[in-house]
Design a protein around this motif. Structure first.
Motif, PDB file in Angstrom:
ATOM      1  N   ALA A  25       0.683  -0.824  -0.143  1.00  0.00           N
ATOM      2  CA  ALA A  25       0.195  -0.189  -0.081  1.00  0.00           C
ATOM      3  C   ALA A  25       0.854   1.269  -0.091  1.00  0.00           C
ATOM      4  N   ALA A  26       2.192   1.273   0.649  1.00  0.00           N
ATOM      5  CA  ALA A  26       2.734   2.691   0.556  1.00  0.00           C
ATOM      6  C   ALA A  26       3.234   2.862  -1.104  1.00  0.00           C
ATOM      7  N   ILE A  27       3.938   1.627  -1.675  1.00  0.00           N
ATOM      8  CA  ILE A  27       4.068   1.996  -2.884  1.00  0.00           C
ATOM      9  C   ILE A  27       2.474   1.604  -4.187  1.00  0.00           C
TER      10      ILE A  27
ATOM     11  N   ILE B   4      -9.392  -3.279   9.179  1.00  0.00           N
ATOM     12  CA  ILE B   4      -8.253  -3.197   9.245  1.00  0.00           C
ATOM     13  C   ILE B   4      -7.193  -2.733  10.169  1.00  0.00           C
ATOM     14  N   GLN B   5      -5.579  -3.801  10.508  1.00  0.00           N
ATOM     15  CA  GLN B   5      -5.276  -3.334  11.435  1.00  0.00           C
ATOM     16  C   GLN B   5      -3.785  -3.047  10.360  1.00  0.00           C
TER      17      GLN B   5
ATOM     18  N   PRO C 134      -1.713   4.613  10.053  1.00  0.00           N
ATOM     19  CA  PRO C 134      -2.716   5.072   9.979  1.00  0.00           C
ATOM     20  C   PRO C 134      -3.610   6.299   8.954  1.00  0.00           C
ATOM     21  N   GLU C 135      -2.208   7.121   9.056  1.00  0.00           N
ATOM     22  CA  GLU C 135      -2.495   8.335   7.944  1.00  0.00           C
ATOM     23  C   GLU C 135      -2.626   7.602   6.238  1.00  0.00           C
ATOM     24  N   LEU C 136      -1.890   6.842   6.265  1.00  0.00           N
ATOM     25  CA  LEU C 136      -2.055   6.659   4.840  1.00  0.00           C
ATOM     26  C   LEU C 136      -3.506   5.784   4.545  1.00  0.00           C
ATOM     27  N   LEU C 137      -3.962   4.788   5.125  1.00  0.00           N
ATOM     28  CA  LEU C 137      -5.658   4.404   5.574  1.00  0.00           C
ATOM     29  C   LEU C 137      -6.512   5.458   5.226  1.00  0.00           C
TER      30      LEU C 137
ATOM     31  N   ASN D 268      -3.830   1.857  -3.760  1.00  0.00           N
ATOM     32  CA  ASN D 268      -4.767   0.690  -4.399  1.00  0.00           C
ATOM     33  C   ASN D 268      -5.306  -0.094  -3.625  1.00  0.00           C
ATOM     34  N   ILE D 269      -3.793  -0.686  -3.297  1.00  0.00           N
ATOM     35  CA  ILE D 269      -3.869  -1.831  -2.322  1.00  0.00           C
ATOM     36  C   ILE D 269      -5.272  -1.855  -1.790  1.00  0.00           C
ATOM     37  N   TYR D 270      -5.777  -0.773  -0.944  1.00  0.00           N
ATOM     38  CA  TYR D 270      -6.098  -1.093   0.011  1.00  0.00           C
ATOM     39  C   TYR D 270      -8.428  -1.050  -0.265  1.00  0.00           C
ATOM     40  N   GLN D 271      -8.062  -1.298  -1.369  1.00  0.00           N
ATOM     41  CA  GLN D 271      -9.284  -1.398  -2.698  1.00  0.00           C
ATOM     42  C   GLN D 271      -9.416  -2.465  -2.191  1.00  0.00           C
TER      43      GLN D 271
END
Length: 72
Positions: A35-37, A53-54, A58-61, A40-43
């Protein structure tokens, strides 16, 4: 039943490694490092109706969820 005796540091190391392997199975390989790269991985979590979601980021999410209208 096989009983394995371990000292505490070995036991904690075993549990840590087990948890890492298990999380890769449960999250389908969609983790914080990816997700750092590519945020949209969080999609994947949304598409698979994940309720919790752990994360270590947290800021990115939160920013991702806000961009989707899923967080205030």
């Amino acid at each position: 039943m096989k009983i394995i005796m371990m000292h505490m540091p070995e036991y904690l190391n075993f549990l840590t490694n087990y948890a890492r392997r298990l999380s890769k199975l449960l999250n389908g390989g969609h983790d914080d490092e990816k997700a750092a790269i590519n945020i949209n991985i969080y999609q994947w979590y949304i598409d698979n109706n994940v309720d919790i979601i752990q994360t270590d980021r947290p800021e990115l999410l939160i920013n991702f969820l806000r961009s989707k209208g899923l967080h205030n």
